[in-house]
Design an enzyme around this catalytic site. Sequence first.
Site, mmCIF file in Angstrom:
data_model
loop_
_atom_site.group_PDB
_atom_site.id
_atom_site.type_symbol
_atom_site.label_atom_id
_atom_site.label_comp_id
_atom_site.label_asym_id
_atom_site.label_seq_id
_atom_site.Cartn_x
_atom_site.Cartn_y
_atom_site.Cartn_z
ATOM 1 N N HIS A 210 -0.737 2.212 6.919
ATOM 2 C CA HIS A 210 0.527 2.586 6.277
ATOM 3 C C HIS A 210 0.830 4.068 6.484
ATOM 4 C CE1 HIS A 210 0.085 -1.166 3.524
ATOM 5 N NE2 HIS A 210 0.620 -1.454 4.687
ATOM 6 N N ASP B 77 6.473 0.832 13.598
ATOM 7 C CA ASP B 77 6.670 -0.335 12.717
ATOM 8 C C ASP B 77 7.808 0.025 11.778
ATOM 9 O OD1 ASP B 77 6.578 -2.341 10.819
ATOM 10 O OD2 ASP B 77 4.413 -2.238 10.499
ATOM 11 N N HIS C 8 2.866 -12.486 6.865
ATOM 12 C CA HIS C 8 3.386 -12.516 5.487
ATOM 13 C C HIS C 8 4.798 -13.074 5.543
ATOM 14 C CE1 HIS C 8 5.782 -8.898 6.425
ATOM 15 N NE2 HIS C 8 4.695 -8.399 6.971
ATOM 16 N N TYR D 235 -7.355 -1.720 16.267
ATOM 17 C CA TYR D 235 -7.363 -0.285 15.972
ATOM 18 C C TYR D 235 -8.732 0.269 16.355
ATOM 19 C CZ TYR D 235 -3.678 -2.190 13.001
ATOM 20 O OH TYR D 235 -2.585 -2.874 12.531
ATOM 21 N N HIS E 105 7.522 -7.868 2.311
ATOM 22 C CA HIS E 105 6.467 -8.819 1.955
ATOM 23 C C HIS E 105 7.109 -9.729 0.913
ATOM 24 C CE1 HIS E 105 3.328 -5.578 3.174
ATOM 25 N NE2 HIS E 105 3.946 -6.101 4.191
ATOM 26 N N ARG F 49 -0.443 -2.679 17.642
ATOM 27 C CA ARG F 49 0.009 -3.820 16.836
ATOM 28 C C ARG F 49 1.269 -4.366 17.499
ATOM 29 N NH1 ARG F 49 -0.208 -1.690 12.119
ATOM 30 N NH2 ARG F 49 1.947 -1.175 11.572
ATOM 31 N N GLU G 139 1.573 -10.612 13.338
ATOM 32 C CA GLU G 139 1.335 -9.212 13.661
ATOM 33 C C GLU G 139 -0.137 -8.882 13.888
ATOM 34 O OE1 GLU G 139 2.074 -6.491 10.290
ATOM 35 O OE2 GLU G 139 3.022 -8.184 9.275
ATOM 36 N N GLU H 194 4.166 -6.986 16.462
ATOM 37 C CA GLU H 194 4.640 -7.760 15.308
ATOM 38 C C GLU H 194 6.006 -8.370 15.579
ATOM 39 O OE1 GLU H 194 5.478 -5.457 11.716
ATOM 40 O OE2 GLU H 194 5.247 -7.286 10.519
ATOM 41 N N ASP I 256 15.293 16.110 -12.115
ATOM 42 C CA ASP I 256 16.464 15.358 -12.561
ATOM 43 C C ASP I 256 17.174 14.639 -11.419
ATOM 44 O OD1 ASP I 256 17.397 17.558 -11.315
ATOM 45 O OD2 ASP I 256 18.802 18.166 -12.887
ATOM 46 N N ASP J 87 11.229 -6.654 10.232
ATOM 47 C CA ASP J 87 9.875 -6.073 10.217
ATOM 48 C C ASP J 87 9.315 -6.202 11.628
ATOM 49 O OD1 ASP J 87 7.428 -5.063 9.569
ATOM 50 O OD2 ASP J 87 6.777 -6.788 8.373
ATOM 51 N N HIS K 203 -6.812 -6.340 8.733
ATOM 52 C CA HIS K 203 -5.782 -6.965 7.886
ATOM 53 C C HIS K 203 -5.486 -8.397 8.317
ATOM 54 C CE1 HIS K 203 -2.679 -6.288 10.991
ATOM 55 N NE2 HIS K 203 -3.100 -5.046 11.091
HETATM 56 N N1 GLY Z 1 5.644 -3.018 7.859
HETATM 57 C C1 GLY Z 1 4.822 -3.637 6.919
HETATM 58 C C2 GLY Z 1 4.144 -4.786 7.496
HETATM 59 O O1 GLY Z 1 4.164 -4.978 8.694
HETATM 60 O O2 GLY Z 1 3.602 -5.600 6.810
HETATM 61 MN MN MN Z 2 4.751 -7.043 8.614
HETATM 62 MN MN MN Z 3 5.631 -4.197 9.988
#
Ligand code: GLY
Ligand code: MN
Ligand code: MN
Length: 424
Positions: free
Chosen positions: A225, A242, A336, A370, A343, A388, A366, A390, A23, A253, A332
């Site tokens: 993720h 991140d 974005h 890896y 996103h 990474r 970004e 970004e 609940d 981001d 990837h």
């Molecule tokens: N943190 C999600 C991305 O970088 O797309």
């Molecule tokens: Mn991102």
């Molecule tokens: Mn990110």
Amino acid sequence: MGSRLHGGALVLHGGDLKQRSNDTDFRFRPDSDFHYLTGLAEPGAVMVLRPDHPQPFTLFVRPRDPKAEVWSGRRVGPEGAIEHFDADAAYPLDELAEELPKLLDGVREVFVPFGRQRLNQAVLRAIGSLHRANRSGKSPPETLHDARVTLGEDRVIKDDAALAALRHAVDITVDAHLEAFRATRAGMHEYEIEAIIEHAFRRRGSTGPGYGSIVGTGDNATILHYVENASVLREGELLLVDAGAEWDYFSGDLTRTVPVSGRFTPAQRDLYDVVLRANQAGIEAATVGSTIDAIHERCVRILCEGLIDLGLLDGPLDAALEQKTYETYYPHRTSHWLGIDVHDAGYYCIDGEPRPLQPRMVLTVEPALYVGANDERAPQSLRGCGIRIEDDVLVREDGPEVLTHRAPKDPDAIEALMGAIARR
Ligand code: GLY
Ligand code: MN
Ligand code: MN
């Protein structure tokens, strides 16, 4: 927005509370499109916008209820919706079925987000009742449009208010990363870094993270993720963070990757430099008329060259690009849209073609590499590490503006930041 709606009506739902368990619910977060247009953050609300009507803006909200408000918080109520949210008319939610046909009578086209079942059904029921009443002079709408398209095209170009909110979200985000990296020590847990970051967000008035904060050390950084954030940081590992603050429902981001010890090993630095070169080249390519695909291709080429130089990938370059062998290390895309959603809304391709970048678009750049813990091709010194870098970039007539520019990414600057406090 108004011009595309000409002769039509837009119907949006503000979102519902989402159950966390039994609940208890998650804290309410309004639907992005709904909040973008109304500024209202209350569960269950519905808006109807008819730009050509003398009373264009109608809200349906929960009625005031002092007893319920003691339990679940204040409600704006229909009167408050008119007074504080500029509605021309407002009704309690349970009058939606009765009022919606009246609001859609004579409207030619309805814009509603496709796939939102309850809202779609409410609209279709209203249209059905107008059909049944056609003999008495009612005119049902004949065309439905996906409101996500119309609103996405508005949201992808940021106005001054959106840019101000986004800049603030990014500033908080950068400050939080700086705090976290100054405090990073071997022996800490990833969740302690997460706590520093999110404490810094909230202390600055942010609603919190705009997406689940990713704090991954060593091999965990290779999970795109990763949100468990439960491992211990060990000397010699790289730590990938991140995380982005949400401010006024806009999200930063930002990803930075730093050495837990405060110093990169030579092998880590070599790999890091490849990603940094890709990041810088990707940002340079974020110019008016360029495309997100062009940015990606530029980054991929640099990453690929670097992987071949470091012996992780076979050449020649053209074959590696053609066969996409780099995808083991870079699975990837590079960019974005960024805005209310991390996103964010807006088409990436139009008629199958990548859309040209325009001033006031905001996107991430970004690139990453890896290296899995069990990658037998990689030297031991690089196995189990993810890098990474970004940044958030505003497209401008005079060139790309890096909103996240205060977050150091040059390896010397990172080492200086992390060494700023005497390390154990
Ligand atoms: N943190 C999600 C991305 O970088 O797309
Ligand atoms: Mn991102
Ligand atoms: Mn990110």
